[in-house]
Design an enzyme around this catalytic site. Structure first.
Site, mmCIF file in Angstrom:
data_model
loop_
_atom_site.group_PDB
_atom_site.id
_atom_site.type_symbol
_atom_site.label_atom_id
_atom_site.label_comp_id
_atom_site.label_asym_id
_atom_site.label_seq_id
_atom_site.Cartn_x
_atom_site.Cartn_y
_atom_site.Cartn_z
ATOM 1 N N LYS A 13 0.838 -1.211 0.000
ATOM 2 C CA LYS A 13 0.000 0.000 0.000
ATOM 3 C C LYS A 13 0.875 1.264 0.000
ATOM 4 C CE LYS A 13 -1.970 -1.208 3.931
ATOM 5 N NZ LYS A 13 -1.296 -2.482 4.249
ATOM 6 N N ARG A 88 -9.893 0.413 8.764
ATOM 7 C CA ARG A 88 -9.421 -0.924 9.119
ATOM 8 C C ARG A 88 -10.463 -1.708 9.903
ATOM 9 N NH1 ARG A 88 -3.650 0.110 9.050
ATOM 10 N NH2 ARG A 88 -2.457 -1.763 9.525
ATOM 11 N N ARG A 127 11.914 -5.524 5.080
ATOM 12 C CA ARG A 127 11.650 -4.114 4.743
ATOM 13 C C ARG A 127 12.502 -3.130 5.547
ATOM 14 N NH1 ARG A 127 5.701 -1.808 5.439
ATOM 15 N NH2 ARG A 127 5.916 -2.796 7.466
ATOM 16 N N ARG A 161 11.094 -0.768 11.056
ATOM 17 C CA ARG A 161 9.990 -0.560 11.989
ATOM 18 C C ARG A 161 10.027 -1.553 13.134
ATOM 19 N NH1 ARG A 161 4.708 0.184 8.268
ATOM 20 N NH2 ARG A 161 3.867 -1.171 9.881
ATOM 21 N N ARG A 172 -0.584 -8.766 13.561
ATOM 22 C CA ARG A 172 -1.093 -7.832 12.546
ATOM 23 C C ARG A 172 -1.914 -8.575 11.492
ATOM 24 N NH1 ARG A 172 4.481 -5.312 10.961
ATOM 25 N NH2 ARG A 172 3.378 -4.282 9.267
HETATM 26 P P1 AP5 Z 1 4.856 -1.644 1.850
HETATM 27 O O1 AP5 Z 1 4.476 -0.816 0.660
HETATM 28 O O2 AP5 Z 1 5.638 -0.966 2.923
HETATM 29 O O3 AP5 Z 1 3.563 -2.390 2.442
HETATM 30 P P2 AP5 Z 1 2.270 -1.832 3.189
HETATM 31 O O4 AP5 Z 1 1.077 -2.445 2.543
HETATM 32 O O5 AP5 Z 1 2.326 -0.336 3.265
HETATM 33 O O6 AP5 Z 1 2.461 -2.537 4.596
HETATM 34 P P3 AP5 Z 1 2.433 -1.957 6.082
HETATM 35 O O7 AP5 Z 1 3.238 -2.899 6.923
HETATM 36 O O8 AP5 Z 1 2.811 -0.505 6.112
HETATM 37 O O9 AP5 Z 1 0.940 -2.128 6.412
HETATM 38 P P4 AP5 Z 1 0.314 -2.158 7.789
HETATM 39 O O10 AP5 Z 1 -1.077 -2.049 7.384
HETATM 40 O O11 AP5 Z 1 0.670 -3.304 8.646
HETATM 41 O O12 AP5 Z 1 1.012 -0.928 8.567
HETATM 42 P P5 AP5 Z 1 0.503 0.512 8.948
HETATM 43 O O13 AP5 Z 1 1.661 1.425 8.914
HETATM 44 O O14 AP5 Z 1 -0.709 0.864 8.165
HETATM 45 O O15 AP5 Z 1 5.687 -2.898 1.303
HETATM 46 C C1 AP5 Z 1 6.279 -3.844 2.182
HETATM 47 C C2 AP5 Z 1 7.647 -4.318 1.644
HETATM 48 O O16 AP5 Z 1 7.446 -5.048 0.452
HETATM 49 C C3 AP5 Z 1 8.626 -3.186 1.290
HETATM 50 O O17 AP5 Z 1 9.932 -3.585 1.643
HETATM 51 C C4 AP5 Z 1 8.496 -3.040 -0.239
HETATM 52 O O18 AP5 Z 1 9.721 -2.591 -0.810
HETATM 53 C C5 AP5 Z 1 8.159 -4.456 -0.648
HETATM 54 N N1 AP5 Z 1 7.227 -4.502 -1.788
HETATM 55 C C6 AP5 Z 1 6.111 -3.727 -1.976
HETATM 56 N N2 AP5 Z 1 5.470 -4.090 -3.103
HETATM 57 C C7 AP5 Z 1 6.180 -5.132 -3.637
HETATM 58 C C8 AP5 Z 1 6.011 -5.952 -4.792
HETATM 59 N N3 AP5 Z 1 4.996 -5.774 -5.666
HETATM 60 N N4 AP5 Z 1 6.930 -6.909 -5.022
HETATM 61 C C9 AP5 Z 1 7.982 -7.107 -4.166
HETATM 62 N N5 AP5 Z 1 8.191 -6.357 -3.042
HETATM 63 C C10 AP5 Z 1 7.296 -5.390 -2.788
HETATM 64 O O19 AP5 Z 1 0.030 0.284 10.458
HETATM 65 C C11 AP5 Z 1 0.955 0.028 11.489
HETATM 66 C C12 AP5 Z 1 0.230 -0.071 12.832
HETATM 67 O O20 AP5 Z 1 -0.406 1.194 13.137
HETATM 68 C C13 AP5 Z 1 -0.908 -1.091 12.902
HETATM 69 O O21 AP5 Z 1 -0.439 -2.385 13.203
HETATM 70 C C14 AP5 Z 1 -1.776 -0.494 14.024
HETATM 71 O O22 AP5 Z 1 -1.212 -0.748 15.311
HETATM 72 C C15 AP5 Z 1 -1.691 1.000 13.743
HETATM 73 N N6 AP5 Z 1 -2.736 1.487 12.824
HETATM 74 C C16 AP5 Z 1 -2.533 2.079 11.609
HETATM 75 N N7 AP5 Z 1 -3.711 2.419 11.030
HETATM 76 C C17 AP5 Z 1 -4.684 2.020 11.888
HETATM 77 C C18 AP5 Z 1 -6.103 2.078 11.831
HETATM 78 N N8 AP5 Z 1 -6.740 2.607 10.775
HETATM 79 N N9 AP5 Z 1 -6.800 1.552 12.881
HETATM 80 C C19 AP5 Z 1 -6.161 1.032 13.962
HETATM 81 N N10 AP5 Z 1 -4.809 0.940 14.068
HETATM 82 C C20 AP5 Z 1 -4.072 1.434 13.039
HETATM 83 MG MG MG Z 2 2.484 1.042 4.873
#
Ligand code: AP5
Ligand code: MG
Length: 217
Positions: A13, A88, A127, A161, A172
Protein backbone atom coordinates in the site's frame (compact mmCIF):
# COMPACT_ATOMS: atom_id res chain seq x y z
CA UNK A 1 -10.17 11.08 -7.21
CA UNK A 2 -10.40 9.72 -3.66
CA UNK A 3 -9.41 6.08 -3.20
CA UNK A 4 -8.74 3.47 -0.56
CA UNK A 5 -5.79 1.06 -0.89
CA UNK A 6 -6.99 -1.97 1.04
CA UNK A 7 -4.72 -4.88 1.87
CA UNK A 8 -2.87 -6.78 4.58
CA UNK A 9 0.44 -5.66 6.12
CA UNK A 10 3.11 -5.81 3.42
CA UNK A 11 0.64 -5.79 0.53
CA UNK A 12 2.46 -2.77 -0.93
CA UNK A 13 0.00 0.00 0.00
CA UNK A 14 2.71 2.47 1.01
CA UNK A 15 4.93 1.61 -1.97
CA UNK A 16 2.11 2.21 -4.47
CA UNK A 17 0.75 5.29 -2.68
CA UNK A 18 4.10 7.02 -3.21
CA UNK A 19 3.77 6.58 -7.00
CA UNK A 20 0.25 8.01 -6.97
CA UNK A 21 1.46 11.02 -4.97
CA UNK A 22 4.30 11.68 -7.44
CA UNK A 23 2.40 11.04 -10.63
CA UNK A 24 -1.17 12.14 -9.90
CA UNK A 25 -0.68 14.90 -7.35
CA UNK A 26 -2.68 12.89 -4.84
CA UNK A 27 -2.19 13.10 -1.07
CA UNK A 28 -1.42 9.94 0.93
CA UNK A 29 -3.26 9.65 4.23
CA UNK A 30 -1.53 6.77 6.03
CA UNK A 31 -2.79 6.39 9.59
CA UNK A 32 0.26 4.18 10.32
CA UNK A 33 2.61 7.01 9.25
CA UNK A 34 0.60 9.55 11.27
CA UNK A 35 0.76 7.37 14.38
CA UNK A 36 4.51 6.79 13.94
CA UNK A 37 5.01 10.58 13.55
CA UNK A 38 3.08 11.14 16.81
CA UNK A 39 5.38 8.66 18.54
CA UNK A 40 8.52 10.30 17.20
CA UNK A 41 7.39 13.77 18.27
CA UNK A 42 6.48 12.39 21.71
CA UNK A 43 2.87 13.60 21.94
CA UNK A 44 0.60 12.14 24.66
CA UNK A 45 -1.30 10.22 21.99
CA UNK A 46 1.97 8.94 20.52
CA UNK A 47 3.04 7.57 23.90
CA UNK A 48 -0.36 5.96 24.39
CA UNK A 49 -0.29 4.02 21.10
CA UNK A 50 3.38 2.94 21.09
CA UNK A 51 3.01 -0.40 22.86
CA UNK A 52 -0.18 -1.28 20.99
CA UNK A 53 1.51 -0.70 17.62
CA UNK A 54 4.68 -2.59 18.51
CA UNK A 55 2.56 -5.59 19.49
CA UNK A 56 0.77 -5.41 16.13
CA UNK A 57 -2.67 -4.65 17.58
CA UNK A 58 -5.06 -2.01 16.29
CA UNK A 59 -5.24 1.34 18.06
CA UNK A 60 -8.71 2.63 18.94
CA UNK A 61 -11.14 3.73 16.23
CA UNK A 62 -11.56 7.06 18.02
CA UNK A 63 -7.87 7.97 17.64
CA UNK A 64 -7.52 7.12 13.94
CA UNK A 65 -10.88 8.64 12.97
CA UNK A 66 -9.75 11.84 14.71
CA UNK A 67 -6.51 11.86 12.68
CA UNK A 68 -8.35 11.39 9.39
CA UNK A 69 -10.97 14.03 10.24
CA UNK A 70 -8.23 16.56 10.93
CA UNK A 71 -6.62 15.92 7.54
CA UNK A 72 -9.86 15.89 5.57
CA UNK A 73 -10.94 19.22 7.01
CA UNK A 74 -7.60 21.01 6.65
CA UNK A 75 -5.45 19.43 3.90
CA UNK A 76 -5.53 20.52 0.26
CA UNK A 77 -5.18 17.66 -2.20
CA UNK A 78 -5.75 18.73 -5.81
CA UNK A 79 -5.49 15.16 -7.08
CA UNK A 80 -7.55 13.70 -4.23
CA UNK A 81 -6.80 11.52 -1.22
CA UNK A 82 -5.32 8.02 -0.97
CA UNK A 83 -6.45 6.31 2.21
CA UNK A 84 -3.64 3.90 3.15
CA UNK A 85 -4.25 1.65 6.16
CA UNK A 86 -7.59 3.33 6.86
CA UNK A 87 -10.36 2.28 7.30
CA UNK A 88 -9.42 -0.92 9.12
CA UNK A 89 -12.70 -1.74 10.91
CA UNK A 90 -16.35 -1.48 9.93
CA UNK A 91 -16.76 1.39 12.43
CA UNK A 92 -13.93 3.26 10.68
CA UNK A 93 -15.54 2.60 7.27
CA UNK A 94 -18.86 4.05 8.46
CA UNK A 95 -17.03 7.03 9.97
CA UNK A 96 -15.23 7.65 6.66
CA UNK A 97 -18.54 7.63 4.76
CA UNK A 98 -19.92 10.22 7.19
CA UNK A 99 -16.76 12.36 7.10
CA UNK A 100 -16.64 12.42 3.30
CA UNK A 101 -20.26 13.53 3.23
CA UNK A 102 -19.51 16.25 5.76
CA UNK A 103 -16.66 17.70 3.65
CA UNK A 104 -18.60 17.34 0.37
CA UNK A 105 -16.34 14.69 -1.19
CA UNK A 106 -16.96 11.22 -2.53
CA UNK A 107 -15.04 7.99 -2.42
CA UNK A 108 -14.39 6.92 -6.02
CA UNK A 109 -13.06 3.40 -5.61
CA UNK A 110 -11.51 0.87 -3.26
CA UNK A 111 -8.57 -1.12 -4.61
CA UNK A 112 -8.03 -4.39 -2.80
CA UNK A 113 -4.42 -5.62 -3.15
CA UNK A 114 -4.33 -9.42 -2.94
CA UNK A 115 -1.10 -11.02 -1.73
CA UNK A 116 -0.66 -14.44 -0.16
CA UNK A 117 0.60 -14.80 3.41
CA UNK A 118 3.99 -16.31 2.56
CA UNK A 119 4.86 -13.31 0.37
CA UNK A 120 3.73 -10.92 3.11
CA UNK A 121 6.09 -12.45 5.63
CA UNK A 122 8.98 -12.20 3.17
CA UNK A 123 8.16 -8.58 2.32
CA UNK A 124 7.74 -7.42 5.91
CA UNK A 125 10.76 -9.09 7.45
CA UNK A 126 13.09 -7.63 4.78
CA UNK A 127 11.65 -4.11 4.74
CA UNK A 128 13.55 -0.93 5.60
CA UNK A 129 13.15 2.75 4.69
CA UNK A 130 15.34 5.79 4.13
CA UNK A 131 15.51 7.73 7.39
CA UNK A 132 15.59 11.04 5.48
CA UNK A 133 12.89 10.81 2.79
CA UNK A 134 10.99 7.64 3.72
CA UNK A 135 11.65 5.80 0.42
CA UNK A 136 10.93 2.11 0.96
CA UNK A 137 13.47 -0.68 0.32
CA UNK A 138 13.79 -4.40 0.86
CA UNK A 139 16.81 -6.58 1.66
CA UNK A 140 16.37 -8.59 -1.55
CA UNK A 141 13.25 -7.37 -3.42
CA UNK A 142 14.19 -3.69 -3.74
CA UNK A 143 17.76 -2.67 -3.01
CA UNK A 144 19.24 0.82 -3.64
CA UNK A 145 21.30 1.10 -6.87
CA UNK A 146 24.35 2.01 -4.75
CA UNK A 147 24.58 0.03 -1.53
CA UNK A 148 23.84 2.14 1.57
CA UNK A 149 22.71 5.21 -0.43
CA UNK A 150 19.07 6.17 -0.99
CA UNK A 151 18.19 6.35 -4.72
CA UNK A 152 15.73 9.12 -4.06
CA UNK A 153 17.58 11.61 -1.84
CA UNK A 154 21.14 10.31 -1.39
CA UNK A 155 20.55 9.76 2.36
CA UNK A 156 22.71 7.17 4.11
CA UNK A 157 20.64 6.54 7.26
CA UNK A 158 18.08 3.76 7.08
CA UNK A 159 15.56 2.45 9.62
CA UNK A 160 13.40 -0.58 10.32
CA UNK A 161 9.99 -0.56 11.99
CA UNK A 162 9.66 -1.91 15.53
CA UNK A 163 6.63 -3.98 14.49
CA UNK A 164 8.38 -5.64 11.52
CA UNK A 165 9.22 -8.88 13.31
CA UNK A 166 7.59 -12.29 12.94
CA UNK A 167 5.78 -12.16 16.30
CA UNK A 168 4.08 -8.77 15.72
CA UNK A 169 3.40 -9.71 12.13
CA UNK A 170 1.31 -12.71 13.27
CA UNK A 171 -0.83 -10.37 15.39
CA UNK A 172 -1.09 -7.83 12.55
CA UNK A 173 -2.20 -10.54 10.12
CA UNK A 174 -4.77 -11.81 12.61
CA UNK A 175 -6.08 -8.26 13.11
CA UNK A 176 -6.35 -7.94 9.32
CA UNK A 177 -8.35 -11.14 8.89
CA UNK A 178 -10.62 -10.52 11.91
CA UNK A 179 -11.21 -6.77 11.74
CA UNK A 180 -10.28 -5.49 8.27
CA UNK A 181 -11.12 -8.23 5.76
CA UNK A 182 -14.92 -7.75 6.33
CA UNK A 183 -14.42 -4.42 4.52
CA UNK A 184 -13.92 -6.36 1.28
CA UNK A 185 -17.57 -7.48 1.44
CA UNK A 186 -18.68 -4.07 2.71
CA UNK A 187 -17.25 -2.23 -0.32
CA UNK A 188 -18.25 -4.98 -2.74
CA UNK A 189 -21.84 -4.57 -1.59
CA UNK A 190 -21.55 -0.82 -2.15
CA UNK A 191 -20.32 -1.48 -5.72
CA UNK A 192 -16.99 0.24 -5.00
CA UNK A 193 -14.56 -2.68 -4.81
CA UNK A 194 -11.90 -3.57 -7.38
CA UNK A 195 -9.46 -6.38 -6.64
CA UNK A 196 -6.02 -6.56 -8.17
CA UNK A 197 -3.21 -9.10 -7.98
CA UNK A 198 -0.62 -7.64 -5.61
CA UNK A 199 1.81 -10.52 -6.09
CA UNK A 200 3.53 -9.28 -9.23
CA UNK A 201 6.60 -7.07 -9.15
CA UNK A 202 6.25 -3.42 -8.13
CA UNK A 203 5.77 -2.16 -11.72
CA UNK A 204 3.18 -4.83 -12.52
CA UNK A 205 1.17 -3.89 -9.43
CA UNK A 206 1.49 -0.22 -10.36
CA UNK A 207 0.05 -0.95 -13.80
CA UNK A 208 -2.80 -2.98 -12.31
CA UNK A 209 -3.71 -0.08 -9.99
CA UNK A 210 -3.56 2.38 -12.90
CA UNK A 211 -5.96 0.10 -14.79
CA UNK A 212 -8.35 0.04 -11.82
CA UNK A 213 -8.27 3.83 -11.49
CA UNK A 214 -8.86 4.30 -15.23
CA UNK A 215 -12.24 2.61 -14.87
CA UNK A 216 -13.47 5.39 -12.60
CA UNK A 217 -11.65 8.50 -13.91
P1 AP5 B 1 4.86 -1.64 1.85
O1 AP5 B 1 4.48 -0.82 0.66
O2 AP5 B 1 5.64 -0.97 2.92
O3 AP5 B 1 3.56 -2.39 2.44
P2 AP5 B 1 2.27 -1.83 3.19
O4 AP5 B 1 1.08 -2.44 2.54
O5 AP5 B 1 2.33 -0.34 3.26
O6 AP5 B 1 2.46 -2.54 4.60
P3 AP5 B 1 2.43 -1.96 6.08
O7 AP5 B 1 3.24 -2.90 6.92
O8 AP5 B 1 2.81 -0.50 6.11
O9 AP5 B 1 0.94 -2.13 6.41
P4 AP5 B 1 0.31 -2.16 7.79
O10 AP5 B 1 -1.08 -2.05 7.38
O11 AP5 B 1 0.67 -3.30 8.65
O12 AP5 B 1 1.01 -0.93 8.57
P5 AP5 B 1 0.50 0.51 8.95
O13 AP5 B 1 1.66 1.43 8.91
O14 AP5 B 1 -0.71 0.86 8.17
O15 AP5 B 1 5.69 -2.90 1.30
C1 AP5 B 1 6.28 -3.84 2.18
C2 AP5 B 1 7.65 -4.32 1.64
O16 AP5 B 1 7.45 -5.05 0.45
C3 AP5 B 1 8.63 -3.19 1.29
O17 AP5 B 1 9.93 -3.59 1.64
C4 AP5 B 1 8.50 -3.04 -0.24
O18 AP5 B 1 9.72 -2.59 -0.81
C5 AP5 B 1 8.16 -4.46 -0.65
N1 AP5 B 1 7.23 -4.50 -1.79
C6 AP5 B 1 6.11 -3.73 -1.98
N2 AP5 B 1 5.47 -4.09 -3.10
C7 AP5 B 1 6.18 -5.13 -3.64
C8 AP5 B 1 6.01 -5.95 -4.79
N3 AP5 B 1 5.00 -5.77 -5.67
N4 AP5 B 1 6.93 -6.91 -5.02
C9 AP5 B 1 7.98 -7.11 -4.17
N5 AP5 B 1 8.19 -6.36 -3.04
C10 AP5 B 1 7.30 -5.39 -2.79
O19 AP5 B 1 0.03 0.28 10.46
C11 AP5 B 1 0.95 0.03 11.49
C12 AP5 B 1 0.23 -0.07 12.83
O20 AP5 B 1 -0.41 1.19 13.14
C13 AP5 B 1 -0.91 -1.09 12.90
O21 AP5 B 1 -0.44 -2.38 13.20
C14 AP5 B 1 -1.78 -0.49 14.02
O22 AP5 B 1 -1.21 -0.75 15.31
C15 AP5 B 1 -1.69 1.00 13.74
N6 AP5 B 1 -2.74 1.49 12.82
C16 AP5 B 1 -2.53 2.08 11.61
N7 AP5 B 1 -3.71 2.42 11.03
C17 AP5 B 1 -4.68 2.02 11.89
C18 AP5 B 1 -6.10 2.08 11.83
N8 AP5 B 1 -6.74 2.61 10.78
N9 AP5 B 1 -6.80 1.55 12.88
C19 AP5 B 1 -6.16 1.03 13.96
N10 AP5 B 1 -4.81 0.94 14.07
C20 AP5 B 1 -4.07 1.43 13.04
MG1 MG C 1 2.48 1.04 4.87
Amino acid sequence: MNIILLGPPGAGKGTQARFLVEERDMMQLSTGDMLRAARTSGTEMGKKVAAVMDAGKLVTDEIVIGLIEEQLTTAKAPGGFIFDGFPRTLAQADALTALMQKVGKKLDTVVEMRVDDAALVERITGRYTCGTCGEGYHDTLKVPAKEGVCDNCGGTEFKRRADDNEESLKTRLMAYYKETSPLIGYYYAKGQLQSIDGLGDIDEVKAAIAGALDTVS
